[in-house]
Design a protein around this motif. Structure first.
Motif, PDB file in Angstrom:
ATOM      1  N   VAL A   1       0.846  -1.200   0.000  1.00 14.84           N
ATOM      2  CA  VAL A   1       0.000   0.000   0.000  1.00 14.84           C
ATOM      3  C   VAL A   1       0.878   1.245   0.000  1.00 14.84           C
ATOM      4  O   VAL A   1       0.614   2.206  -0.728  1.00 14.84           O
ATOM      5  CB  VAL A   1      -0.961  -0.007   1.211  1.00 14.84           C
ATOM      6  CG1 VAL A   1      -1.591   1.356   1.412  1.00 14.84           C
ATOM      7  CG2 VAL A   1      -2.031  -1.075   1.016  1.00 14.84           C
ATOM      8  N   ARG A   2       1.950   1.215   0.791  1.00 14.39           N
ATOM      9  CA  ARG A   2       2.859   2.361   0.808  1.00 14.39           C
ATOM     10  C   ARG A   2       3.545   2.546  -0.546  1.00 14.39           C
ATOM     11  O   ARG A   2       3.754   3.664  -0.998  1.00 14.39           O
ATOM     12  CB  ARG A   2       3.900   2.209   1.907  1.00 14.39           C
ATOM     13  CG  ARG A   2       3.334   2.357   3.293  1.00 14.39           C
ATOM     14  CD  ARG A   2       4.402   2.055   4.345  1.00 14.39           C
ATOM     15  NE  ARG A   2       3.822   1.774   5.625  1.00 14.39           N
ATOM     16  CZ  ARG A   2       3.560   2.701   6.542  1.00 14.39           C
ATOM     17  NH1 ARG A   2       3.842   3.962   6.288  1.00 14.39           N
ATOM     18  NH2 ARG A   2       3.018   2.362   7.682  1.00 14.39           N
ATOM     19  N   LYS A   3       3.900   1.436  -1.207  1.00 13.72           N
ATOM     20  CA  LYS A   3       4.522   1.522  -2.524  1.00 13.72           C
ATOM     21  C   LYS A   3       3.561   2.129  -3.536  1.00 13.72           C
ATOM     22  O   LYS A   3       3.939   2.969  -4.342  1.00 13.72           O
ATOM     23  CB  LYS A   3       4.947   0.135  -3.016  1.00 13.72           C
ATOM     24  CG  LYS A   3       6.213  -0.358  -2.388  1.00 13.72           C
ATOM     25  CD  LYS A   3       7.376   0.453  -2.856  1.00 13.72           C
ATOM     26  CE  LYS A   3       8.401  -0.425  -3.479  1.00 13.72           C
ATOM     27  NZ  LYS A   3       9.636   0.313  -3.720  1.00 13.72           N
ATOM     28  N   MET A   4       2.302   1.695  -3.508  1.00 15.86           N
ATOM     29  CA  MET A   4       1.312   2.214  -4.452  1.00 15.86           C
ATOM     30  C   MET A   4       0.979   3.668  -4.147  1.00 15.86           C
ATOM     31  O   MET A   4       0.678   4.444  -5.041  1.00 15.86           O
ATOM     32  CB  MET A   4       0.043   1.368  -4.411  1.00 15.86           C
ATOM     33  CG  MET A   4       0.203   0.003  -5.019  1.00 15.86           C
ATOM     34  SD  MET A   4      -1.329  -0.929  -5.104  1.00 15.86           S
ATOM     35  CE  MET A   4      -1.660  -1.254  -3.395  1.00 15.86           C
ATOM     36  N   ASN A   5       1.036   4.032  -2.880  1.00 16.18           N
ATOM     37  CA  ASN A   5       0.694   5.387  -2.451  1.00 16.18           C
ATOM     38  C   ASN A   5       1.866   6.338  -2.650  1.00 16.18           C
ATOM     39  O   ASN A   5       1.732   7.532  -2.419  1.00 16.18           O
ATOM     40  CB  ASN A   5       0.269   5.345  -0.980  1.00 16.18           C
ATOM     41  CG  ASN A   5      -0.550   6.535  -0.588  1.00 16.18           C
ATOM     42  OD1 ASN A   5      -1.181   7.163  -1.419  1.00 16.18           O
ATOM     43  ND2 ASN A   5      -0.546   6.848   0.690  1.00 16.18           N
ATOM     44  N   ASP A   6       2.999   5.818  -3.044  1.00 11.75           N
ATOM     45  CA  ASP A   6       4.205   6.601  -3.322  1.00 11.75           C
ATOM     46  C   ASP A   6       4.697   7.357  -2.093  1.00 11.75           C
ATOM     47  O   ASP A   6       5.349   8.380  -2.199  1.00 11.75           O
ATOM     48  CB  ASP A   6       3.969   7.558  -4.484  1.00 11.75           C
ATOM     49  CG  ASP A   6       5.273   8.061  -5.085  1.00 11.75           C
ATOM     50  OD1 ASP A   6       6.306   7.370  -4.939  1.00 11.75           O
ATOM     51  OD2 ASP A   6       5.253   9.144  -5.678  1.00 11.75           O
ATOM     52  N   ARG A   7       4.329   6.901  -0.935  1.00 14.45           N
ATOM     53  CA  ARG A   7       4.771   7.468   0.352  1.00 14.45           C
ATOM     54  C   ARG A   7       4.483   8.956   0.492  1.00 14.45           C
ATOM     55  O   ARG A   7       4.989   9.610   1.387  1.00 14.45           O
ATOM     56  CB  ARG A   7       6.258   7.196   0.580  1.00 14.45           C
ATOM     57  CG  ARG A   7       6.587   5.754   0.695  1.00 14.45           C
ATOM     58  CD  ARG A   7       8.058   5.584   0.987  1.00 14.45           C
ATOM     59  NE  ARG A   7       8.388   4.172   1.050  1.00 14.45           N
ATOM     60  CZ  ARG A   7       9.552   3.665   0.723  1.00 14.45           C
ATOM     61  NH1 ARG A   7      10.512   4.449   0.306  1.00 14.45           N
ATOM     62  NH2 ARG A   7       9.782   2.387   0.821  1.00 14.45           N
ATOM     63  N   SER A   8       3.711   9.517  -0.394  1.00 18.82           N
ATOM     64  CA  SER A   8       3.438  10.953  -0.312  1.00 18.82           C
ATOM     65  C   SER A   8       2.341  11.268   0.694  1.00 18.82           C
ATOM     66  O   SER A   8       2.303  12.361   1.244  1.00 18.82           O
ATOM     67  CB  SER A   8       3.045  11.499  -1.687  1.00 18.82           C
ATOM     68  OG  SER A   8       1.893  10.841  -2.151  1.00 18.82           O
TER      69      SER A   8
END
Length: 59
Positions: free
Chosen positions: A44-51
């Protein structure tokens, strides 16, 4: 289980386990299991681009 190789030193399983626990305790390591929740959070963090952190699913 038998030891393989040179038999200068022979250790029993309980002795090895005590040594491992002593090392882990001395180094203050915490052993945590890897569960599906850890992988879900990672992807989820990867898909969310940590932004925009959205928290964790399995706290």
């Amino acid at each position: 289980m038998e030891q393989v190789g040179y038999l200068n030193f022979v250790f029993e399983g309980k002795t090895i386990q005590r040594m491992e626990l002593l090392v882990l305790t001395t180094l203050k390591w915490r052993m945590l299991p890897y569960t599906p929740c850890r992988f879900i959070d990672y992807f989820v963090r990867k898909m969310n681009d940590r932004s925009n952190p959205i928290g964790t699913f399995c706290d």
